[in-house]
Design a protein around this motif. Sequence first.
Motif, short mmCIF file in Angstrom:
data_model
loop_
_atom_site.label_atom_id
_atom_site.label_comp_id
_atom_site.label_asym_id
_atom_site.label_seq_id
_atom_site.Cartn_x
_atom_site.Cartn_y
_atom_site.Cartn_z
N LEU A 268 48.68 19.01 33.66
CA LEU A 268 47.28 19.38 33.87
C LEU A 268 46.28 18.29 33.48
O LEU A 268 45.11 18.40 33.86
CB LEU A 268 46.95 20.66 33.08
N THR A 269 46.70 17.28 32.74
CA THR A 269 45.73 16.26 32.33
C THR A 269 45.00 15.65 33.53
O THR A 269 43.75 15.56 33.50
CB THR A 269 46.42 15.17 31.49
N PRO A 270 45.66 15.25 34.61
CA PRO A 270 44.89 14.72 35.75
C PRO A 270 44.02 15.77 36.42
O PRO A 270 42.93 15.45 36.93
CB PRO A 270 45.97 14.19 36.70
N VAL A 271 44.44 17.02 36.41
CA VAL A 271 43.64 18.10 37.01
C VAL A 271 42.36 18.31 36.21
O VAL A 271 41.26 18.40 36.77
CB VAL A 271 44.46 19.41 37.07
N LEU A 272 42.48 18.37 34.89
CA LEU A 272 41.31 18.59 34.05
C LEU A 272 40.42 17.36 34.01
O LEU A 272 39.19 17.49 33.92
CB LEU A 272 41.75 18.99 32.64
N THR A 273 41.01 16.19 34.10
CA THR A 273 40.20 14.98 34.19
C THR A 273 39.34 15.01 35.45
O THR A 273 38.14 14.67 35.43
CB THR A 273 41.09 13.73 34.19
N ALA A 274 39.94 15.45 36.55
CA ALA A 274 39.18 15.58 37.80
C ALA A 274 38.09 16.63 37.67
O ALA A 274 36.99 16.49 38.22
CB ALA A 274 40.12 15.92 38.95
N ALA A 275 38.37 17.71 36.93
CA ALA A 275 37.36 18.76 36.73
C ALA A 275 36.14 18.23 36.00
O ALA A 275 35.03 18.77 36.16
CB ALA A 275 37.97 19.93 35.97
N LEU A 276 36.32 17.19 35.22
CA LEU A 276 35.20 16.62 34.47
C LEU A 276 34.50 15.50 35.22
O LEU A 276 33.37 15.14 34.87
CB LEU A 276 35.70 16.08 33.12
#
Length: 356
Positions: A268-276
């Motif tokens: 999820l780190t790349p997913v949450l990074t994209a969310a930010l």
Amino acid sequence: MSTTGTAGMSAPNAPAFLPGLELSRRFYTEAVRPLLEEAAPGIPHSAARIGSGSEVLGFDTARSADHEWGPRLQLFLRARDVPRHAGRIRHVLAEHLPKTFHGYPTNFAPTGEAKDIRVMRATDGPVHHRVEVTHATAWFTATLGFDPTSPLTTADWLTTPTQRLAEVTAGAVFHDGLHTLTPLRTTLRWYPHDLWLHLLARHWQLLSHEEAFVGRCGEVGDELGSAVVAARQTRHLMRLCLLMTRHYPPYSKWLGSAFARIPIGEHLTPVLTAALTAPDRETHLATAYEAVADLHNQLRLTDRVDPATRPYHSRPYRVLHAERFAQALTARITDPAIRDLPLPGPEDLEPGHPTH
């Protein structure tokens, strides 16, 4: 060695970086224990490196050497032995410890800016070492705010920051001659089941309050506000995932590092990074919500809860309605006193927080 305390960083002859836990383990085995046997022969003890410090959680780097890092540890004696032997042990260590160990000074001195923060610094006199001589009950009580040798209460668990619980259960025990550290750390290793369910429910409930606000802020052109809400939701998700995988969430400096170490965090780190960072942050958050909802179902703590996101009532924002997971978890709590504990409301996010 630099007198600014930046060991392992800028000094031309600085030693190669050695992770702090390994440095402290060798320091105990090679330097401290032989002197302890000389100062207090036959006195049982335990030795560990636990408590505050990035090395305890395994996050230290060469940068960490600039303060409160180095060859240091705790020596635990029986309570009755502390007044009789602790002073002599400290004195023998001060007089006979090597001035350096594996290239690092064993002497610690205050910095010029903050006298309560100490750094490694070379000395020609007695070593002002960081070998703390104490007994387990006193040390754990001072660190946690309660005595873990007594039965733990709900208040003990819920009022103790997860960072503190991580500090006393991580790190390493080098020797447990008193047979006290291992049982205490086992007791504190994780929450009782009902409290775990309650804490998970709290985090799901916190998520539920602002799910629709990322889209709503963006809809009116408030990109900054949308980003702030997304960041708060991301933090809730990260802490929730750590709790779901039985890891105490550390404080903000190490939250991302700890999250990246768990399997779902790596995903999820790349997913949450994209969310930010991406314009379509609501889409990335929805992906994250569904992944964490799937993890909830894999744990089988409750009956299956539908993990799909959906519109927010008549509005188009994609939400999970995370309160459904909070309700399912609370229903599985068997202790009435814990089941009746309140879950956070919108007012727990910030004063005057609206619900629509």
